[in-house]
Design an enzyme around this catalytic site. Structure first.
Site, short mmCIF file in Angstrom:
data_model
loop_
_atom_site.label_atom_id
_atom_site.label_comp_id
_atom_site.label_asym_id
_atom_site.label_seq_id
_atom_site.Cartn_x
_atom_site.Cartn_y
_atom_site.Cartn_z
N TYR A 52 0.83 -1.20 0.00
CA TYR A 52 0.00 0.00 0.00
C TYR A 52 0.88 1.26 0.00
CZ TYR A 52 -3.10 3.69 1.52
OH TYR A 52 -3.76 4.88 1.59
N PHE A 83 14.27 20.00 -1.00
CA PHE A 83 12.95 19.47 -1.30
C PHE A 83 12.78 18.05 -0.73
CE2 PHE A 83 10.52 17.01 -4.59
CZ PHE A 83 9.28 17.56 -4.34
N ARG A 114 1.49 8.16 12.79
CA ARG A 114 1.02 9.37 13.48
C ARG A 114 -0.49 9.50 13.43
NH1 ARG A 114 2.41 14.40 10.26
NH2 ARG A 114 0.72 13.41 9.10
N ARG A 119 -10.76 4.23 8.84
CA ARG A 119 -9.72 3.59 8.03
C ARG A 119 -8.66 3.04 8.98
NH1 ARG A 119 -8.23 7.99 3.55
NH2 ARG A 119 -7.83 9.15 5.46
#
Lengths: 358, 479
Positions: free
Chosen positions: B181, B298, B228, B238
């Site tokens: 996933y 980034f 978290r 979920r």
């Protein structure tokens, strides 16, 4: 092909005993002979069919005749004297002489006798301490390029001399190689785990010295035995390990404090609180404890030496062993601790203070 | 946090307050967008970026000009996909083909979609999606290809999960499912970005030959988010903690959220943290392969935020009761540390690895493994930046050759002699100065005879009243 004959010195001791045990499991095609100063119950009960020669490595004549009788093709020299406790940090002249006699003279005798009877491969059980016993410096991720000969403690210093003798002797018809394990744990170990275990009874577990994030490397004893065989196989085939030294560890450095906590937890003990002691205070306390030890003649856990050991950073980079020997630790640290503590559970650990033959 | 509480917090955490000020005042973007030169479509895309992302828009806008638009468009496409996937009001029959064919939508000029629920927060992006498509078409063909490929694979993955009743109703089962996933929602993004960086020649091509590295970058971020957001996700019905892990600690997932099972729940989160921590060395390895500062920033900012978040989640019972997060001050400090160089970033990683290690509890079944994972991070950092501390020997006696030894001895001898001569010179100078001073004092009229007399009488201090006799002070004749 002629059947290889392996002689294991110190084969009745902790590391040597494991080397013998694994050797007959992994290499049934080899003939195995043990050379040791004394027989131990451990090998007599379980390992029949192995020749035993009783000889003292410090006695040149005994060693010579032993090797002439056995005529091995491979020698694994695992015999050595590991001083513990006060003998490690502040040895008397007598202890120094004994350590020198067994670790340096003994190695010399075995090496010369091996060479003269036509041994092909000689594997020396060295130690990380030949680098890390230089306790005033830290050795993070240390590799084999690190200088030896700076060890300030007697064991690492003497082992360093012996390793140099062994590696300098390497030649095309007499191949030598040194295995340098980190701190070894496993069933049969009489120093590391018993010392840590004793802290529970003494109520010393809450004390944390320094920042306690100094990383330390450990190795399960069967992995050490594996490394020896990999070295033997290498010297019999590609010979790329000839004249080389290799660090061997579990490749899982953790803070020394966490190792102790994990061992204590395995015995069902968790410190109820923690007292953090700055290194300098602990060092001073160690200094005082040494005087108390001197006055009372008892052994204290604390000394300046043990504080330095406890707060040192020393763990190895295994790249060379992985590349050349193809070494991979087969038993992980958690399993290793569990296996080591299991044995101790059934047998209360002995309070061994004096040094013993490995 | 309320305003008052916030003020109080920063009163006691001045270093965090300093970090906020430093970031706000002194941070200079590596590259700045030139808004004057932008077309209205481009500006529209940046507006969407600001609307849809709080954390990413700032770092994206500072990217190297070569990759500014590709990454911005990439982000908006993925956000569009996500908005369709998240919207539970869209019928599955409509949703699935949308997700599966989203890559083809990129070729349809003027395509837009208004089927989202009116309350879906990023609805606007899809309503005006033609802006994104027009920008996509202006990208270099090699970038288009990368974006399209990732869009297709991610859409397929999302469609698969949307269809999977098991996944929706029972949550993730095995660790392998969980990582799969994470691969679909984050690992693929890592792959796409890496291909963009390498194509633009702003990263080491090796990064593509070691796909486990960019996979770890995505996995690390996604796993930390899942750890978290346990409470928030559960409230949204979920569950992403895999059953393979939580079932070791509790029988029913809901028990994790029961404060009575605090200890068990924490042990479960420890195993989740452990799983994520194992990815950290790979992430640092990946960051070492970036060649451009703006790309480094980034990539590094989310990574350092992730390890700091792991630290606040680790052994925190609150994790299962409310949303835990790092403070704004910590976030600014991390951004400062993540926008310099790899060494500074590694310092931050080591700091958090040690913090996690310190909180580790021997009663936790994952105690040793977590300690090992933290040790591996530290060892990896040591392998790329060996510490040169005063504690380490530089040159040692063993390495000295006899000649060098002789030279060292000679140097030591010379140093000793120098020391002796220096001492003699200093003492002589001091003696001369003393003599001069006494001489000048005598010439100026000092009565050393009186001092000597009083000393002889055993009175080291002058009598009260200063001058020992009633006589006027007289000099040695007129000068």
């Amino acid at each position: 092909m002629e059947r290889e004959h392996v002689l294991v010195t110190g084969g009745a001791g902790f590391v040597g005993g494991w080397i013998v045990k694994q050797l007959i499991e992994q290499h049934p095609e080899f003939k195995v002979t043990i050379l040791d100063v004394e027989k131990r119950d451990s090998w007599r009960s379980s390992q029949a069919g192995i020749d035993f020669i009783q000889a003292d490595v410090t006695n040149e004549a005994q060693v010579k005749s032993a090797l002439e009788t056995a005529k091995p093709s491979i020698v694994i020299h695992a015999a050595g004297l590991v001083p513990a406790g006060n003998d490690r940090y502040s040895p008397t002249q007598e202890v120094r002489d004994r350590v020198y006699n067994v670790n340096v003279n003994g190695t010399h005798h075995i090496l010369n006798a091996s060479k003269s009877v036509g041994v092909k491969c000689f594997i020396f059980t060295s130690s990380i301490t030949i680098v890390s016993d230089d306790v005033d410096h830290i050795y993070p991720n240390v590799d084999e390029t690190a200088a030896t000969g700076n060890a300030s403690l007697v064991y690492g210093y003497m082992k360093g001399i012996a390793e140099k003798i062994v590696l300098d002797t390497n030649s095309t018809d007499f191949l030598t190689c040194a295995i340098r394990p980190s701190v070894i744990l496993g069933p049969g170990d009489y120093q590391l785990l018993p010392t840590i275990h004793r802290c529970i009874a003494k109520g010393e577990t809450p004390f944390v010295i320094g920042s306690a994030d100094n990383l330390y490397d450990f190795v399960y004893v069967s992995n050490v035995a594996d490394a020896h065989f990999l070295a033997v196989e290498n010297l019999l085939t590609t010979k790329t390990a000839a004249g080389e030294a290799f660090f061997i560890s579990n490749g899982q450095p953790i803070p020394f404090r966490h190792f102790c906590l994990a061992v204590w937890a395995d015995f069902g003990h968790v410190p109820k609180f923690q007292i953090w002691i700055p290194t300098s205070v602990a060092w001073f306390a160690g200094f005082c404890a040494e005087w108390a030890t001197w006055l009372t003649g008892t052994e204290a856990t604390l000394s300046r030496g043990s504080v330095k050991d406890y707060t040192q950073t020393a763990y190895t980079n295994l790249n060379k062993s992985r590349e050349i020997l193809g070494y991979q630790p087969r038993v992980g640290l958690s399993e290793g601790i569990r296996l080591s503590c299991e044995v101790r559970d059934s047998k209360p650990c002995k309070n061994i203070i004096t040094a013993e033959i490995e | 946090m309320g305003k008052a509480a916030e003020t109080l917090y920063y009163l006691f955490h001045p270093s965090e307050l300093r970090a906020i000020i430093q970031w706000k005042v002194w941070h200079n973007p590596v590259h700045e967008r030139n808004e004057a030169k932008e077309t209205p479509e481009e500006r529209k895309c940046f507006e969407f970026l600001d609307l849809t992302s709080r954390s990413f828009s700032a770092v994206i806008k500072e990217l190297h000009p070569e990759l500014l638009m590709p990454v911005c468009v990439f982000y908006l496409i993925l956000r569009g996909l996500d908005t369709i996937e998240d919207d539970m009001t869209i019928d599955l029959a409509e949703k699935e083909p949308l997700l599966r064919n989203f890559d083809q939508i990129l070729d349809k000029d003027g395509w837009s979609y208004d089927g989202n629920h009116i309350k879906e927060k990023d609805r606007g992006l899809l309503v005006e999606f033609h802006y994104v498509i027009s920008q996509y078409k202006k990208l270099k063909p090699e970038y288009q290809k990368i974006l399209k490929d990732i869009t297709r694979r991610m859409g397929d993955g999302m469609a698969k999960y949307a269809n999977n009743v098991e996944h929706i109703e029972n949550g993730v089962q095995t660790i392998a499912d969980y990582e799969e996933y994470c691969h679909h929602v984050a690992g693929l993004v890592g792959e796409g970005l890496t291909k963009l960086f390498v194509t633009a020649d702003l990263a080491n091509p090796t990064l593509l030959r070691r796909p486990e590295l960019h996979e770890s970058m995505g996995q690390f971020l996604q796993q930390v988010n899942i750890i978290r957001d346990i409470r928030e996700d559960w409230e949204d019905k979920r569950r992403f903690y895999p059953k393979e892990i939580w079932s070791k600690y509790v029988d029913n997932f809901e028990e994790l959220l029961d404060p009575d099972n605090k200890e068990k729940a924490m042990q479960c989160s420890s195993e989740m943290v452990l799983n994520a921590l194992k990815r950290a060395p790979d992430c640092l390895f990946y960051l070492a392969g970036l060649r451009d500062q703006s790309i480094f920033n980034f990539c590094a900012i989310p990574q350092s935020m992730a390890i700091a978040t792991l630290d606040v989640c680790f052994r925190t019972p609150n994790l299962f009761q409310r949303n835990v997060k790092i403070s704004k001050g910590q976030a600014c400090a991390l951004m400062l540390e993540s926008t310099q160089d790899l060494r500074t970033l590694c310092g931050a990683f080591r700091k958090f690895a040690r913090k996690i290690s310190k909180k580790n509890d021997p009663r936790d079944p994952n105690f040793l493994e977590i300690s090992i994972a933290c040790g591996k991070i530290e060892q990896f950092i040591e392998s790329i930046f060996p510490s040169q501390q005063p504690g380490q020997p530089v040159q040692t006696a063993a390495q000295l050759t006899p000649e060098a030894q002789a030279r060292a001895d000679a140097d030591a001898r010379e140093a000793r002699q120098d020391m002796i001569y220096m001492s003699i010179a200093v003492l002589a100078t001091l003696f001369l100065v003393t003599v001069f001073m006494l001489g000048i004092a005598w010439m100026a009229g000092a009565r050393f005879d009186l001092v000597l007399n009083s000393l002889r009488e055993g009175k080291p201090f002058p009598p009260a009243g200063g001058v020992p006799s009633g006589k006027k002070i007289v000099g040695h004749g007129e000068l």
